[in-house]
Structure formats: structure tokens, C-alpha cells
Design a protein around this motif. Structure first.
Motif, PDB file in Angstrom:
ATOM      1  N   THR A   1       0.826  -1.213   0.000  1.00 41.52           N
ATOM      2  CA  THR A   1       0.000   0.000   0.000  1.00 41.52           C
ATOM      3  C   THR A   1       0.857   1.258   0.000  1.00 41.52           C
ATOM      4  N   LYS A   2       1.829   1.314   0.884  1.00 37.65           N
ATOM      5  CA  LYS A   2       2.655   2.517   0.982  1.00 37.65           C
ATOM      6  C   LYS A   2       3.548   2.700  -0.248  1.00 37.65           C
ATOM      7  N   SER A   3       4.062   1.605  -0.777  1.00 37.19           N
ATOM      8  CA  SER A   3       4.933   1.708  -1.953  1.00 37.19           C
ATOM      9  C   SER A   3       4.163   2.214  -3.164  1.00 37.19           C
ATOM     10  N   LEU A   4       2.979   1.660  -3.399  1.00 38.47           N
ATOM     11  CA  LEU A   4       2.174   2.130  -4.533  1.00 38.47           C
ATOM     12  C   LEU A   4       1.706   3.568  -4.322  1.00 38.47           C
ATOM     13  N   ARG A   5       1.458   3.943  -3.090  1.00 38.11           N
ATOM     14  CA  ARG A   5       1.091   5.326  -2.786  1.00 38.11           C
ATOM     15  C   ARG A   5       2.212   6.266  -3.236  1.00 38.11           C
ATOM     16  N   ALA A   6       3.466   5.862  -2.998  1.00 36.83           N
ATOM     17  CA  ALA A   6       4.608   6.688  -3.395  1.00 36.83           C
ATOM     18  C   ALA A   6       4.737   6.766  -4.912  1.00 36.83           C
ATOM     19  N   VAL A   7       4.542   5.640  -5.583  1.00 33.71           N
ATOM     20  CA  VAL A   7       4.605   5.629  -7.050  1.00 33.71           C
ATOM     21  C   VAL A   7       3.586   6.605  -7.632  1.00 33.71           C
ATOM     22  N   GLN A   8       2.375   6.549  -7.119  1.00 33.11           N
ATOM     23  CA  GLN A   8       1.306   7.388  -7.660  1.00 33.11           C
ATOM     24  C   GLN A   8       1.490   8.861  -7.289  1.00 33.11           C
ATOM     25  N   ALA A   9       1.996   9.126  -6.083  1.00 31.83           N
ATOM     26  CA  ALA A   9       2.212  10.512  -5.667  1.00 31.83           C
ATOM     27  C   ALA A   9       3.293  11.183  -6.497  1.00 31.83           C
ATOM     28  N   LYS A  10       4.297  10.410  -6.917  1.00 36.12           N
ATOM     29  CA  LYS A  10       5.386  10.950  -7.728  1.00 36.12           C
ATOM     30  C   LYS A  10       5.096  10.866  -9.231  1.00 36.12           C
ATOM     31  N   CYS A  11       3.909  10.373  -9.576  1.00 39.69           N
ATOM     32  CA  CYS A  11       3.504  10.240 -10.988  1.00 39.69           C
ATOM     33  C   CYS A  11       4.509   9.404 -11.779  1.00 39.69           C
ATOM     34  N   LEU A  12       4.931   8.290 -11.184  1.00 37.51           N
ATOM     35  CA  LEU A  12       5.879   7.390 -11.830  1.00 37.51           C
ATOM     36  C   LEU A  12       5.163   6.121 -12.270  1.00 37.51           C
ATOM     37  N   SER A  13       5.896   5.247 -12.923  1.00 37.02           N
ATOM     38  CA  SER A  13       5.255   4.045 -13.476  1.00 37.02           C
ATOM     39  C   SER A  13       5.973   2.758 -13.103  1.00 37.02           C
ATOM     40  N   THR A  14       6.999   2.847 -12.244  1.00 34.65           N
ATOM     41  CA  THR A  14       7.780   1.645 -11.912  1.00 34.65           C
ATOM     42  C   THR A  14       7.997   1.538 -10.417  1.00 34.65           C
ATOM     43  N   LEU A  15       7.725   0.352  -9.875  1.00 29.96           N
ATOM     44  CA  LEU A  15       8.040   0.017  -8.495  1.00 29.96           C
ATOM     45  C   LEU A  15       9.048  -1.130  -8.504  1.00 29.96           C
ATOM     46  N   VAL A  16      10.140  -0.936  -7.779  1.00 32.39           N
ATOM     47  CA  VAL A  16      11.171  -1.962  -7.648  1.00 32.39           C
ATOM     48  C   VAL A  16      11.201  -2.401  -6.188  1.00 32.39           C
ATOM     49  N   ILE A  17      11.095  -3.699  -5.940  1.00 32.16           N
ATOM     50  CA  ILE A  17      11.146  -4.225  -4.575  1.00 32.16           C
ATOM     51  C   ILE A  17      12.389  -5.093  -4.455  1.00 32.16           C
ATOM     52  N   VAL A  18      13.234  -4.781  -3.480  1.00 35.04           N
ATOM     53  CA  VAL A  18      14.504  -5.491  -3.318  1.00 35.04           C
ATOM     54  C   VAL A  18      14.762  -5.770  -1.842  1.00 35.04           C
ATOM     55  N   GLY A  19      15.754  -6.608  -1.580  1.00 37.64           N
ATOM     56  CA  GLY A  19      16.105  -6.978  -0.211  1.00 37.64           C
ATOM     57  C   GLY A  19      15.635  -8.380   0.114  1.00 37.64           C
ATOM     58  N   GLY A  20      16.087  -8.889   1.244  1.00 35.18           N
ATOM     59  CA  GLY A  20      15.806 -10.274   1.599  1.00 35.18           C
ATOM     60  C   GLY A  20      14.340 -10.619   1.655  1.00 35.18           C
ATOM     61  N   VAL A  21      13.500  -9.699   2.167  1.00 34.05           N
ATOM     62  CA  VAL A  21      12.070  -9.979   2.282  1.00 34.05           C
ATOM     63  C   VAL A  21      11.396  -9.978   0.902  1.00 34.05           C
ATOM     64  N   ALA A  22      12.070  -9.417  -0.105  1.00 36.22           N
ATOM     65  CA  ALA A  22      11.525  -9.457  -1.468  1.00 36.22           C
ATOM     66  C   ALA A  22      11.447 -10.884  -1.999  1.00 36.22           C
ATOM     67  N   ALA A  23      12.095 -11.823  -1.324  1.00 41.66           N
ATOM     68  CA  ALA A  23      11.978 -13.230  -1.707  1.00 41.66           C
ATOM     69  C   ALA A  23      10.669 -13.849  -1.235  1.00 41.66           C
TER      70      ALA A  23
END
Length: 357
Positions: free
Chosen positions: A261-283
Motif C-alpha cells: 500500500t505505501k509503496s504504490l502510494r509513493a509511485v502514484q504521488a510521484k507520478c511514476l510508473s515503476t516500483l522496484v522491490i529489493v532486499g531479503g524480504v523481497a523473496a
């Protein structure tokens, strides 16, 4: 081909926690890597013991380097640049890998780059999916860090922190809940396995910091962990069996809901089109599935590295080094110090002179 025209072959060294990693990257392509983990040695303590991790790095460094060279099909003398994690991480662990990297760079007389560990996680995705877009939102979610970043050029531009965690990182919450449920360490994989047999709607655990007026990109998982603990205690006091699978699934879903929810909120607030998720929990399979479903619905491109590049590894550090070399960045000096508590402002550590943090 002249020596100056020869493509850079970058060796990356990672030792910030309990994985000893060496990776070799050239012009954005992963040539090979070696990885050793001391996780099994920490299991009886329920978390990483810095002194044990440091000794394990010492033991694993040379054999893991040999594995990486063999996997890449190159000789040590083929290495043209070295990059190493210089922070953040466990102080004793970071020092071991950095000392190894400095020794290799000095012996080969090649440039050395100090790299921020979290920038390495971001760069890991480039090894699977190519260059990052001109601008993107990156969610870094791991055992020690949970952050939403606004990233332009990963190695040339300052990195903007939109939000971080106020307390436990998501990975820490997984470890602590796994201990509460008797699932062992590391907690992330243990929770995920248990959750496969559970009902994610069985318990209504809190989704912190999602109310109107809350900081839009800030995380807090301590209250969620406490809610799980109180649920377990209440069941045990009542003499009822603890439905481990249902609690694991419900806890996992609560974490995933907040992250996505928070990540997509940031994508939309910045008017961007890409979300990248990384780190151990991304598995985490649940996080990957929910993020994909919700990104598809929102028309957002989702990029997540393969699971082999989510956890700490040398390839991701080599990827940053490779980007720095190709950007024309000057190397670090052999005398630069580790920074175990480094905040992510830029990919290179220490920050280059004149870099606006």
C-alpha cells in the motif's frame, strides 16, 4: 583490444551480516558469484551474533572468492576493479570483507570503490532486468531495513528517502514472530512455509501507519509483533491450541498489505510508473504475488530480482561498482574507513566530494 578499451571486470565483496559474498560483473552482466552463509551457526541464538559472523567471514573469504572466479571463468588477474560494502552492517563483519577487498585491490593494483550496502540491493535488479528507469520508487525491505526511496540515477544522483521504519524492520518482525511461534531462525522463510497452510484472514492484526493523517511512507512493525505476542499469550492462558499456520499467514498478510500500500502510494504521488522491490524480504512469495496483483491493477510496472539476488550477495555490490566505473566515478582511497551505521544518500561510500546528500 587495447588495455584501456578492455571492458571493466568488477569484483564485488559483501560481508555486512551473515553472508559472505563475492560476485563478478562486467558491463551490466553477472559473470559469476560465490556465496557462503553462517545462518546455521546463529540459529540456536535466534539471531545473528556479530563475533560468530566475523569469524565465519574470515573462514569463508578465500574459498568463496575461488568459487566466484571459477563460476565466472576468469582468473584473479582479470579483475580490473574491486567494490566492497563499507556500510551499513555489523561493524566486525563489515571490516572483514572490506579488509579482504582492500587487500585484493592493493595486490592487483586496481581501483577500489566503497559501496553502500542498500544501493547494492537496488542494483541487484539491474542484473536481472537491465538498467533502472530514469526515475523509480524502490522499496528496500530486509532484516535490518525497510525504506521507500525515490531514485533517479542510482550512482550519479542523491537518493531521496521518502520514508523509513520507526522501529523494527519487516525482516526483524518476521524473525521475532517466528520465535514466538517456535518456528526457528531465520524467520522469513519459516513464516512463509507455515503460512502456506494457514488462513490469512483468520486473525485481524493491525496495519500500522495507514490511517488518514499518518506519515504516508513511514513504517512501524513493533505494534504488529506485539499483537501477535498477545494473541499467542491469550490462547495459551486459555489452554487453547495455538493455530501456528493461521497466525503466520495473518501476520504475513498484515506486513505485505502495509508494504504494498505505501509503496504504490509513493509511485502514484510521484507520478511514476515503476516500483522496484529489493532486499531479503523481497523473496517472500506472498509479497511478490500481492505486489504483482496490485501493480497490474494500477498499471504500474513491478520489478523484483530473482530470489537468488534478493538476499545479501557479492553480485549486487559488483553491480554498483560496475555502474560507478561506467559512470566515470573516481575510486575511493585504500585508506577509507568502514561506516557501519551509514545512511543511504548515495551509492558510493564515502560520498564523493561535492555530492549533495
Amino acid at each position: 583490444m587495447s588495455e584501456s578499451a578492455r571492458p571493466a571486470v568488477v569484483l564485488g565483496v559483501e560481508s555486512s551480516c551473515d553472508e559472505t559474498g563475492f560476485g563478478i560483473v562486467s558491463e551490466g552482466r553477472l559473470l559469476g558469484q560465490g556465496l557462503a552463509s553462517s545462518a546455521a551457526q546463529h540459529a540456536e541464538f535466534g539471531g545473528v551474533v556479530p563475533e560468530i559472523a566475523a569469524r565465519a567471514h574470515l573462514d569463508a573469504a578465500a574459498p568463496t572468492l575461488r568459487l566466484a572466479l571459477a563460476d565466472a571463468g576468469v582468473e584473479l588477474g582479470d579483475i580490473t576493479h574491486v567494490a566492497a560494502t563499507s556500510g551499513p552492517g555489523l561493524a566486525t563483519a563489515v571490516h572483514v570483507g572490506l579488509a579482504a577487498a582492500k587487500s585484493i585491490a592493493w595486490a592487483l593494483d586496481v581501483p577500489l570503490y566503497g559501496v553502500h550496502h542498500l544501493a547494492g540491493h537496488a542494483a541487484a535488479d539491474t542484473l536481472a532486468h537491465g538498467p533502472l528507469p530514469e526515475e523509480s520508487i524502490i522499496l528496500i525491505v530486509s532484516g535490518g531495513h525497510t525504506s521507500i526511496l525515490h531514485v533517479r540515477d542510482l550512482v550519479r544522483d542523491p537518493i531521496e528517502h521518502l520514508g523509513d521504519t520507526l522501529d523494527d524492520a519487516a525482516g526483524e518482525a518476521f524473525d521475532k514472530v517466528a520465535r514466538l511461534l517456535g518456528l526457528g531462525y531465520p524467520g522469513g522463510p519459516a513464516i512463509s512455509r507455515a503460512a502456506l497452510e494457514g488462513d490469512p484472514t483468520a486473525f485481524s492484526f493491525p496495519r500500522a501507519m495507514l490511517r488518514p493523517g499518518d506519515a504516508p511512507y513511514t513504517f512501524s512493525f513493533s505494534g504488529l509483533k506485539t499483537a501477535v505476542a498477545r494473541t499467542v499469550e491469550s490462547l495459551e492462558r486459555a489452554g487453547e491450541p495455538v493455530p501456528v499456520a493461521d497466525i503466520a499467514a495473518s501476520f504475513e498478510q498484515a506486513v505485505v498489505d502495509v508494504l504494498v500500500t505505501k509503496s504504490l502510494r509513493a509511485v502514484q504521488a510521484k507520478c511514476l510508473s515503476t516500483l522496484v522491490i529489493v532486499g531479503g524480504v523481497a523473496a517472500n512469495a506472498r509479497l511478490r504475488a500481492v505486489a504483482q496483483e496490485r501493480c497490474d491493477a494500477a498499471g504500474v510496472e513491478l520489478r523484483i530480482p530473482p530470489m537468488s539476488l534478493c538476499t545479501d550477495n557479492g553480485a549486487m555490490i559488483a553491480a554498483v561498482g560496475d555502474l560507478l566505473v561506467r559512470s566515470g566515478a573516481g575510486p575511493s582511497s585504500l585508506g577509507f574507513a568502514a561506516d557501519p551505521s551509514a545512511v543511504l544518500h548515495g551509492a558510493q561510500l564515502p560520498l564523493p566530494e561535492g555530492f549533495a546528500a
